[in-house]
Scaffold this active site. Structure first.
Site, PDB file in Angstrom:
ATOM      1  N   PRO A 172      65.573 -11.675 -40.461  1.00 20.01           N
ATOM      2  CA  PRO A 172      66.022 -12.485 -41.889  1.00 20.01           C
ATOM      3  C   PRO A 172      65.276 -13.704 -41.280  1.00 20.01           C
ATOM      4  O   PRO A 172      65.230 -14.519 -40.334  1.00 20.01           O
ATOM      5  CB  PRO A 172      67.518 -12.784 -41.251  1.00 20.01           C
ATOM      6  N   GLN A 224      72.901 -12.057 -41.881  1.00 17.20           N
ATOM      7  CA  GLN A 224      72.567 -12.996 -40.791  1.00 17.20           C
ATOM      8  C   GLN A 224      73.249 -14.365 -41.062  1.00 17.20           C
ATOM      9  O   GLN A 224      73.148 -14.908 -41.945  1.00 17.20           O
ATOM     10  CB  GLN A 224      71.099 -13.280 -40.589  1.00 17.20           C
ATOM     11  N   THR A 252      73.710 -15.948 -35.547  1.00 17.03           N
ATOM     12  CA  THR A 252      72.479 -16.625 -34.900  1.00 17.03           C
ATOM     13  C   THR A 252      72.750 -17.528 -33.886  1.00 17.03           C
ATOM     14  O   THR A 252      73.673 -18.761 -34.339  1.00 17.03           O
ATOM     15  CB  THR A 252      71.625 -17.056 -35.884  1.00 17.03           C
ATOM     16  N   ARG A 261      58.560 -27.818 -34.702  1.00 15.09           N
ATOM     17  CA  ARG A 261      57.778 -26.892 -35.488  1.00 15.09           C
ATOM     18  C   ARG A 261      56.549 -27.445 -35.932  1.00 15.09           C
ATOM     19  O   ARG A 261      56.477 -28.137 -37.007  1.00 15.09           O
ATOM     20  CB  ARG A 261      58.523 -26.543 -36.965  1.00 15.09           C
ATOM     21  N   LYS A 322      73.027 -12.428 -32.452  1.00  8.38           N
ATOM     22  CA  LYS A 322      71.660 -12.542 -32.815  1.00  8.38           C
ATOM     23  C   LYS A 322      70.770 -13.814 -31.893  1.00  8.38           C
ATOM     24  O   LYS A 322      71.488 -14.799 -31.957  1.00  8.38           O
ATOM     25  CB  LYS A 322      71.225 -12.812 -34.220  1.00  8.38           C
ATOM     26  N   HIS A 346      63.591 -16.107 -31.702  1.00  2.00           N
ATOM     27  CA  HIS A 346      63.347 -16.690 -33.130  1.00  2.00           C
ATOM     28  C   HIS A 346      61.816 -16.524 -33.207  1.00  2.00           C
ATOM     29  O   HIS A 346      61.154 -17.540 -33.835  1.00  2.00           O
ATOM     30  CB  HIS A 346      63.805 -18.251 -33.069  1.00  2.00           C
ATOM     31  N   ASP A 380      63.434  -8.189 -32.172  1.00  2.00           N
ATOM     32  CA  ASP A 380      62.184  -8.642 -32.847  1.00  2.00           C
ATOM     33  C   ASP A 380      61.238  -9.221 -31.880  1.00  2.00           C
ATOM     34  O   ASP A 380      61.448  -9.353 -30.858  1.00  2.00           O
ATOM     35  CB  ASP A 380      62.706  -9.468 -34.181  1.00  2.00           C
ATOM     36  N   ARG A 404      57.267 -12.100 -39.302  1.00  3.18           N
ATOM     37  CA  ARG A 404      56.292 -12.641 -39.885  1.00  3.18           C
ATOM     38  C   ARG A 404      55.405 -11.490 -40.796  1.00  3.18           C
ATOM     39  O   ARG A 404      54.997 -11.534 -41.669  1.00  3.18           O
ATOM     40  CB  ARG A 404      55.301 -13.167 -38.962  1.00  3.18           C
TER      41      ARG A 404
END
Length: 467
Positions: A172, A224, A252, A261, A322, A346, A380, A404
């Site tokens: 997600p 999620q 999460t 970021r 998650k 993540h 993931d 991605r």
């Protein structure tokens, strides 16, 4: 009774924290207090308070999402038609990125090609853990068995009593409308057409109800959840989820605060620089450090296991945790009765230099193998090949999730999602045949040489240390 008409002048007068209006696609809403609970953070709400937010809203949200978030009692009226003429967006039919000289989809033969196309469209970013997520799959070697009848292949997987044609799901993610105007609608349709289903994100561009409507009747889906620090907002969302009945709620837990970021910050600085150049006197002084950090105010930094247990008991819906990044937390999820875990860091965007997800799966298998038998396990991070999927299944996962790659695939809409899944399914089937198995139920650790991977598994002393 005719609806009240609001002028821009009147709209601009309502900017106080205790009296805030905003126009979205011609409708004026009373959004007082919404900045505090807005999933994208308060900055964007504060910026457009007392004004027309249609342009930024339509870039990341569906037309109906505002009606979902706001009650009818919050509707003030309509903005004077003179000011909203031609403002409504055109029907979502084509991705403008495809006009940016992207390759034809049939020129893409693997996920590396897909990432290269994304780099051309400038929607890529990098980090150490992101790279390690993929690189550590190469530490696992296949040990094929030969002289087996492998003509007929079965890639089905069973999760919570539902059978899917493939073990491939989406990780997600938010802001998918930046990749394609149909966002999660295209993703959901592509996944279902391929024999899978969608994990609906909290920060979706379309409402959960809209996405569910795109699924066949009674088709299973997952949700999620980011846990909001606002108790009233959280309870409202949980109540809504209970009515929609997802197969499981994936809480999460690996993002108590938003991480740095750098790709986002560079983009925001570039846009700010362009704005200063085009608008003399414009400034970003006093702005917070980006959308990502601003959005962090909508995530509860005090999320604890007791909160997760409360969700399990109050909803009656299976709960997955998650963001599992070590065997100890997988054990804790099992202890409080969660139905599953979702191993994730993540995509390397939480704590950079966190250990790769496939290493976490190996750690769980080494210390608590019973968890892989008694819980559903998703993973993931770094999955780019059919061989990666087979390795994860052999180590104990039930499903792998792509982040991605599906974001990149959405540059081509639903077709891109279906095409990407078919690429991976073909590679998975070939890997299975070459290893001598015909069903994922036959996948086992004996097919793998994990010696190089297990050299990096943490020591028992670390597992038993008290945090």
């Amino acid at each position: 009774m005719a609806e009240r008409k609001i002028t821009l002048e009147e709209l601009s007068q309502h900017v106080k924290d205790t009296d805030t209006w905003m126009a979205i696609n011609g409708t004026v809403w009373d959004i007082t207090g919404f900045a505090e609970i807005h999933p994208g953070g308060p900055d964007i709400i504060q910026k457009y308070s007392g004004g027309d937010a249609s342009e930024p809203y339509n870039s990341v949200h569906s037309l109906k999402l505002a009606e979902k978030n706001f009650d009818a009692s919050q509707r003030i009226g309509t903005l004077n038609a003179y000011f909203v003429a031609n403002k409504l967006p055109a029907e979502n039919t084509r991705n403008p990125r495809l006009e940016n000289d992207l390759p034809e989809i049939d020129e893409i033969i693997n996920l590396t090609d897909l990432e290269a196309a994304a780099e051309k469209a400038s929607i890529n970013d990098h980090g150490f853990t992101k790279a390690d997520n993929a690189d550590f799959y190469r530490k696992i070697f296949l040990r094929p068995r030969v002289a087996r009848a492998v003509q007929d292949i079965n890639t089905k997987t069973k999760i919570l009593d539902d059978v899917y044609d493939i073990p491939i799901f989406n990780a997600p993610a938010s802001l998918m409308m930046l990749a394609h105007p149909d966002a999660e609608m295209a993703l959901a349709k592509g996944l279902v057409a391929s024999g899978s289903t969608i994990i609906i994100p909290t920060l979706s561009s379309f409402s959960t109800e809209e996405i569910i409507e795109a699924l066949p009747a009674d088709h299973p889906f997952y949700f999620q959840l980011y846990v909001s620090p606002n108790k009233a907002a959280l309870e409202k969302m949980v109540d809504s989820l209970c009515k929609l009945r997802p197969k499981a709620i994936m809480v999460t837990a690996d993002l108590p605060v938003f991480s740095k970021r750098e790709a986002n910050e560079r983009y925001e600085k570039r846009i700010a620089k362009q704005k200063r150049a085009s608008e003399p006197g414009a400034t970003t002084a006093g702005r917070r450090s980006g959308q990502a950090r601003s959005a962090g105010v909508s995530i509860d930094p005090n999320l604890c296991w007791s909160n997760i247990k409360w969700l399990k008991e109050s909803t009656g819906i299976p709960i997955f945790v998650k963001g599992i990044q070590c065997a100890g937390d997988a054990l804790q999820a099992w202890k409080i009765g969660c139905k599953g875990i979702y191993i994730s860091n993540h995509g390397g965007r939480a704590a950079d230099t966190a250990q790769p997800t496939i290493l976490t799966l190996a750690e769980i298998r080494f210390y608590y193998p019973f968890i892989l038998e008694e819980m559903e396990v998703f993973i993931d991070g770094g999955v780019r090949r059919g061989t990666d999927i087979l390795k994860a299944i052999c180590l104990g996962a039930k499903g792998v999730c792509l982040g991605r790659p599906f974001f990149y695939a959405l540059m081509y809409g639903e077709e891109g999602v279906r095409y990407t899944i078919q690429l991976l399914k073909d590679e998975l089937e070939t890997a299975m045949q070459l290893c001598g198995i015909t069903s994922l139920s036959e996948a086992h650790i004996g097919i793998l040489n994990t010696r190089a991977l297990y050299r990096d598994v943490e020591s028992p002393q670390s597992l038993s240390s008290k945090l």
